[in-house]
Design an enzyme around this catalytic site. Sequence first.
Site, mmCIF file in Angstrom:
data_model
loop_
_atom_site.group_PDB
_atom_site.id
_atom_site.type_symbol
_atom_site.label_atom_id
_atom_site.label_comp_id
_atom_site.label_asym_id
_atom_site.label_seq_id
_atom_site.Cartn_x
_atom_site.Cartn_y
_atom_site.Cartn_z
ATOM 1 N N TRP A 84 2.281 1.666 -3.428
ATOM 2 C CA TRP A 84 1.229 2.105 -4.353
ATOM 3 C C TRP A 84 1.136 3.627 -4.373
ATOM 4 O O TRP A 84 0.880 4.231 -5.412
ATOM 5 C CB TRP A 84 -0.119 1.509 -3.926
ATOM 6 C CG TRP A 84 -1.277 1.945 -4.764
ATOM 7 C CD1 TRP A 84 -1.775 1.340 -5.888
ATOM 8 C CD2 TRP A 84 -2.119 3.103 -4.554
ATOM 9 N NE1 TRP A 84 -2.851 2.033 -6.388
ATOM 10 C CE2 TRP A 84 -3.088 3.125 -5.585
ATOM 11 C CE3 TRP A 84 -2.137 4.119 -3.603
ATOM 12 C CZ2 TRP A 84 -4.055 4.118 -5.677
ATOM 13 C CZ3 TRP A 84 -3.106 5.106 -3.702
ATOM 14 C CH2 TRP A 84 -4.045 5.099 -4.719
ATOM 15 N N HIS A 85 1.372 4.246 -3.220
ATOM 16 C CA HIS A 85 1.225 5.697 -3.132
ATOM 17 C C HIS A 85 2.305 6.456 -3.868
ATOM 18 O O HIS A 85 2.077 7.599 -4.285
ATOM 19 C CB HIS A 85 1.188 6.141 -1.667
ATOM 20 C CG HIS A 85 -0.134 5.916 -1.007
ATOM 21 N ND1 HIS A 85 -0.489 4.714 -0.447
ATOM 22 C CD2 HIS A 85 -1.195 6.736 -0.825
ATOM 23 C CE1 HIS A 85 -1.709 4.805 0.047
ATOM 24 N NE2 HIS A 85 -2.160 6.025 -0.165
ATOM 25 N N GLY A 86 3.471 5.885 -4.018
ATOM 26 C CA GLY A 86 4.492 6.635 -4.721
ATOM 27 C C GLY A 86 5.820 5.923 -4.771
ATOM 28 O O GLY A 86 6.110 5.019 -3.975
ATOM 29 N N PHE A 91 -0.465 10.198 -7.453
ATOM 30 C CA PHE A 91 -0.388 8.756 -7.272
ATOM 31 C C PHE A 91 -1.126 8.000 -8.375
ATOM 32 O O PHE A 91 -1.050 6.804 -8.448
ATOM 33 C CB PHE A 91 -0.980 8.367 -5.910
ATOM 34 C CG PHE A 91 -0.393 9.151 -4.764
ATOM 35 C CD1 PHE A 91 0.972 9.398 -4.729
ATOM 36 C CD2 PHE A 91 -1.190 9.645 -3.745
ATOM 37 C CE1 PHE A 91 1.531 10.142 -3.687
ATOM 38 C CE2 PHE A 91 -0.634 10.384 -2.700
ATOM 39 C CZ PHE A 91 0.718 10.629 -2.673
ATOM 40 N N SER A 106 0.836 -1.207 0.000
ATOM 41 C CA SER A 106 0.000 0.000 0.000
ATOM 42 C C SER A 106 0.867 1.253 0.000
ATOM 43 O O SER A 106 0.579 2.223 -0.706
ATOM 44 C CB SER A 106 -0.916 0.000 1.229
ATOM 45 O OG SER A 106 -1.642 1.203 1.321
#
Length: 477
Positions: free
Chosen positions: A325-327, A477, A322
């Site tokens: 996934w954000h960056g 993102f 997770s």
Amino acid sequence: MLFNSVEFLLFLPVVFLLYWFVCGKSLRIQNVLLLVTSYVFYGWWDWRFLSLIFLSTVVDFISGIRIDAAPLQKTKKIWLTFSMVFNLGLLGFFKYYNFFVGSWIELFSQMGIYMDPWTMNIVLPVGISFYTFQTMSYSLDIYYERLKPTTNFVNFAAFVSFFPQLVAGPIERASNLLPQIEKRRTFSSAKAIEGIEQILWGFFKKVVIADALAGMVSEVYGSHEEYNSLSLIVAAIAFSFQIYGDFSGYSDIAIGTAKLFGIDLMSNFNFPYLSRNIGEFWRRWHISLSTWFRDYVYYPLGGSRVRSSVAIRNVFVVFLTSGLWHGANWTFLAWGGIHALLFIPSFVLNSKYKTDLVSGTKILPGVIDTLKVALTFSVVTLAWVFFRSESVLGAVGYIKGVFSSTGGRLLVIPNNQIITLVFSFSAFFFFSWIYLYRKNEVIKSGERAAFLTSLALLILICLFGEFSKQSFIYFQF
């Protein structure tokens, strides 16, 4: 096209009028209009990005049909793998190529081996993390026999590109959104009024709260070593409200806009800063993403139905994934790892993650609940420091400054800005209280109440809004 732009304020009413009063008699034409306008909305940033979302749509449309029609499990798995490799490959190349190459080169340089950089000037397509996850969930649901594929390409393409939630969620499941696109919709004034109210509430959180805090947050985070402990604490708390106002504001605008077209999107936030522990926080924050990882990563790994050590590993996998996934930055991995560490104690103790009203039917919560909420907000705020910082070392330096800085200068906020923030936050907490108790049916609402609330929000937006067209944080993102 930004929600908080003049272009969108012109775009939305035109699409709304065409949708209901020109195309309203034909579901097929309505869906064609949704598809075309969604592509116009998305292509407003860069028309070249349209090829990527179109390819992703084609791949999962075909994969879904092939998975369902395949007589052998092996063949189904081949088509599912094709979908996963294509979408993750697309996401990985555009979002993570430079990050992994740069990290690889940095690793070798630490060992005295210097390599020529292989990085490229890759532009990250807006919303790619959102729509790739949305299309992948479609193929996965068909593979697990939770869903039957659609054979109408226009309907499927409209589901993938539905403009209100295309670039920053909520990440919709086909089981919720696709049937609504395939079913005839009739105009409801009550739903439209409800949608307008939610749009205005989202705009209020974005332009009155988030954008008003953006300046001081950037100022302190940009040179945190110059500020004293109190200033660092103020800026950290300010970012907690900035990111909440920014992201939940976008979700509210998206959900409200969808209601104008007779479509209900899933809720993405449920007052996360009222959480009493980290487990509850993740049932309230970015719900569409946390449930996505739960259903498509955590459960397939075995969830909590395995021995404790494996279950803890699964938790770390979910939180680290997770974070990534954000960056494409080690700060996001660190942020995910911190939340995993914070989550593990309550996970091991098998705590119940309630999302009921924190104070029941009382006006205020009890002392114990208040202390739990304050503690959870504090640790979430500290974790946000890693999310906001440019580097892990910068985040560590910031937190060290919070607990040890005795010198440094004080953040100076002009008196007029302080007055504006006091009024803005008073209104924010008042309306949050109304929505919280309305959601839990402690107080009733109706069309008249929605109209009056909308009018009050509109006046507040006009009086206190920051109209600098700042992009939404989650667009990156």
